[in-house]
Design a protein around this motif. Structure first.
Motif, PDB file in Angstrom:
ATOM      1  N   UNK A   1     -77.750 -24.160   5.094  1.00 14.77           N
ATOM      2  CA  UNK A   1     -77.810 -24.484   3.689  1.00 14.77           C
ATOM      3  C   UNK A   1     -79.095 -23.920   3.107  1.00 14.77           C
ATOM      4  N   UNK A   2     -78.962 -23.272   1.987  1.00 11.50           N
ATOM      5  CA  UNK A   2     -80.101 -22.640   1.341  1.00 11.50           C
ATOM      6  C   UNK A   2     -80.633 -23.552   0.236  1.00 11.50           C
ATOM      7  N   UNK A   3     -81.983 -23.755   0.219  1.00  9.05           N
ATOM      8  CA  UNK A   3     -82.625 -24.622  -0.781  1.00  9.05           C
ATOM      9  C   UNK A   3     -83.254 -23.719  -1.839  1.00  9.05           C
ATOM     10  N   UNK A   4     -82.840 -23.924  -3.087  1.00 11.79           N
ATOM     11  CA  UNK A   4     -83.422 -23.125  -4.164  1.00 11.79           C
ATOM     12  C   UNK A   4     -84.646 -23.845  -4.737  1.00 11.79           C
ATOM     13  N   UNK A   5     -85.292 -23.232  -5.752  1.00 15.08           N
ATOM     14  CA  UNK A   5     -86.508 -23.781  -6.328  1.00 15.08           C
ATOM     15  C   UNK A   5     -86.310 -25.168  -6.923  1.00 15.08           C
ATOM     16  N   UNK A   6     -85.250 -25.370  -7.622  1.00 11.14           N
ATOM     17  CA  UNK A   6     -84.998 -26.661  -8.265  1.00 11.14           C
ATOM     18  C   UNK A   6     -84.863 -27.778  -7.254  1.00 11.14           C
ATOM     19  N   UNK A   7     -84.135 -27.544  -6.165  1.00 11.75           N
ATOM     20  CA  UNK A   7     -83.962 -28.538  -5.114  1.00 11.75           C
ATOM     21  C   UNK A   7     -85.302 -28.818  -4.422  1.00 11.75           C
ATOM     22  N   UNK A   8     -86.086 -27.787  -4.192  1.00 11.68           N
ATOM     23  CA  UNK A   8     -87.397 -27.951  -3.550  1.00 11.68           C
ATOM     24  C   UNK A   8     -88.343 -28.795  -4.386  1.00 11.68           C
TER      25      UNK A   8
END
Length: 148
Positions: free
Chosen positions: A1-8
């Motif tokens: 699963x890839x975490x983007x900036x918003x999720x981080x």
């Protein structure tokens, strides 16, 4: 699963909030951190502040200042020698800012011009010493901080 900036960013905020809440809960339940008022009846004592100031000024005007010092026997409170020691009444209050369980009051009952508070009653650290005494109907007040 890839975490983007918003999720981080959201995960960082959640982690920070959890970190702060952990310390808030820990400090509010810890017995070592005492959050009591400085004195039990703080507002009641504040109402007598002017009377204490008047008594302190009376001591200065009548040259009735006390001398408090540490000795190897304990804490010695010296009253003016020109006053009859048997006529002096009042209390000596020892207040420990860091631990209210160590606070004590001693009644003044003199045969000589000094009062000895034994060393076994005092632990090392800061003490606030308040002496409220009367002589010949006149109130006197003395307050001093002492590192014992």
């Amino acid at each position: 699963m890839k975490i983007n900036w918003g999720t981080g960013i959201v995960l960082a905020f959640i982690g920070f909030i959890a970190f702060i809440l952990y310390f808030v809960v820990r400090m509010s339940t810890d017995d070592r951190a005492n959050h009591d008022l400085v004195t039990e009846e703080y507002y009641k004592k504040e109402l007598t502040y002017q009377q204490d100031m008047d008594a302190s000024r009376a001591a200065t005007e009548m040259d009735a200042d006390l001398k408090v010092e540490k000795t190897h026997e304990g804490l010695m409170v010296y009253f003016p020698e020109r006053f009859d020691p048997k006529e002096i009444t009042g209390t000596v209050s020892l207040y420990r800012p860091s631990n209210k369980h160590l606070d004590t009051d001693f009644p003044i009952s003199l045969t000589k011009t000094h009062l000895l508070i034994p060393d076994n009653r005092l632990v090392g650290g800061r003490w606030d010493i308040i002496v409220k005494w009367q002589y010949d109907g006149q109130d006197f007040f003395h307050k001093q901080k002492l590192i014992y």
